[in-house]
Scaffold this active site. Structure first.
Site, PDB file in Angstrom:
ATOM      1  CB  SER A 103      19.747  -5.229  35.920  1.00 30.31           C
ATOM      2  OG  SER A 103      21.117  -5.222  36.180  1.00 30.31           O
ATOM      3  CG  ASP A 153      24.282  -8.721  29.736  1.00 32.45           C
ATOM      4  OD1 ASP A 153      25.153  -8.012  30.275  1.00 32.45           O
ATOM      5  OD2 ASP A 153      23.142  -8.885  30.193  1.00 32.45           O
ATOM      6  CG  HIS A 184      23.109  -5.622  31.790  1.00 33.39           C
ATOM      7  ND1 HIS A 184      22.937  -6.961  32.134  1.00 33.39           N
ATOM      8  CD2 HIS A 184      22.779  -4.917  32.899  1.00 33.39           C
ATOM      9  CE1 HIS A 184      22.529  -7.031  33.393  1.00 33.39           C
ATOM     10  NE2 HIS A 184      22.413  -5.819  33.879  1.00 33.39           N
TER      11      HIS A 184
HETATM   12  C1  MLT Z   1      23.834  -7.116  40.189  1.00 35.04           C
HETATM   13  O1  MLT Z   1      24.657  -6.604  40.929  1.00 35.04           O
HETATM   14  O2  MLT Z   1      22.728  -7.511  40.573  1.00 35.04           O
HETATM   15  C2  MLT Z   1      24.235  -7.264  38.781  1.00 35.04           C
HETATM   16  O3  MLT Z   1      25.575  -6.958  38.637  1.00 35.04           O
HETATM   17  C3  MLT Z   1      23.410  -6.430  37.890  1.00 35.04           C
HETATM   18  C4  MLT Z   1      23.533  -4.991  38.240  1.00 35.04           C
HETATM   19  O4  MLT Z   1      22.761  -4.540  39.067  1.00 35.04           O
HETATM   20  O5  MLT Z   1      24.390  -4.303  37.699  1.00 35.04           O
END
Ligand code: MLT
Length: 203
Positions: A103, A153, A184
């Site tokens: 992520s 996702d 996700h």
């Molecule tokens: C981010 O901010 O990098 C993406 O939205 C993924 C997350 O960290 O939720």
């Protein structure tokens, strides 16, 4: 220096696994992934330098999925400089780092690839997004990237995963992808797929 854990592996030929957690995580979160992917490799696990309501991240965002581009660039440079220093301090080969990110951590790993030709020799990206648009990527020939993407996702639509694949492939990276039917979250199915991909390349 960034807050981190370094674990010396038993085989110095293996890539150093650079672990990059998701939002709200820390340097302990992904240690078990490194154990699955390659228990003999050294591990450098880093905590993101930014706090969002107390939750560590690797760069600021303006809203979910909308990045603070200036901070993204700043923090990408900081992380790259940290890797230079860590390689000296822990005496590993700076050219032999493979990132494993989830992520937000996958997004900063992708940003390293977007901005530097030689920051990483490879990357396993769990649920990454396109970190930046409208820039020319460096030549990524010889760099191997594995992407695990969710078909459902809510944070990263399929189209964006395909866009990232295409951008990396256009920069001559060699890219593998594993689609998972989930959202996700990080699942064991994709970690096992990443391990199989890794073993084909690095063992
Ligand atoms: C981010 O901010 O990098 C993406 O939205 C993924 C997350 O960290 O939720």
């Amino acid at each position: 220096m960034m807050q981190h854990i370094f674990k010396q592996g038993t085989n110095n030929e293996k890539p150093v696994l650079l672990l990059l957690h998701g939002t709200g995580g820390n340097e302990h979160d992904l240690l078990s992934l490194a154990d699955i992917v390659d228990p003999n490799a050294s591990v450098l696990s880093v905590r993101g330098n930014v706090l969002e309501n107390g939750m560590p991240r690797f760069f600021k965002r303006l809203a979910e999925g909308i990045f603070d581009e200036e901070d993204l660039i700043f923090q990408t440079n900081e992380l790259n400089a940290f890797l230079d220093k860590a390689a000296v301090e822990y005496k590993f080969d700076r050219q032999n780092i493979l990132a494993i990110g989830y992520s937000n951590g996958a997004n900063i790993a992708a940003s390293l690839l977007f901005h530097f030709e030689d920051a990483l020799k490879g990357a396993i990206l769990h649920h990454p997004m396109v970190p930046r648009r409208g820039i020319t990527l460096p030549n990524l020939t010889g760099i191997h990237v594995f992407i695990a993407a969710g078909m459902n996702d809510p944070i990263c639509p399929q189209q964006e995963s395909l866009e990232l694949l295409q951008l990396l492939a256009d920069a001559s990276a060699s890219v593998g992808v594993q689609w998972v039917s989930t959202g996700h979250q990080l699942t064991i199915v994709e970690v096992e797929a990443a391990k199989q991909w890794y073993e084909q390349i690095y063992s």
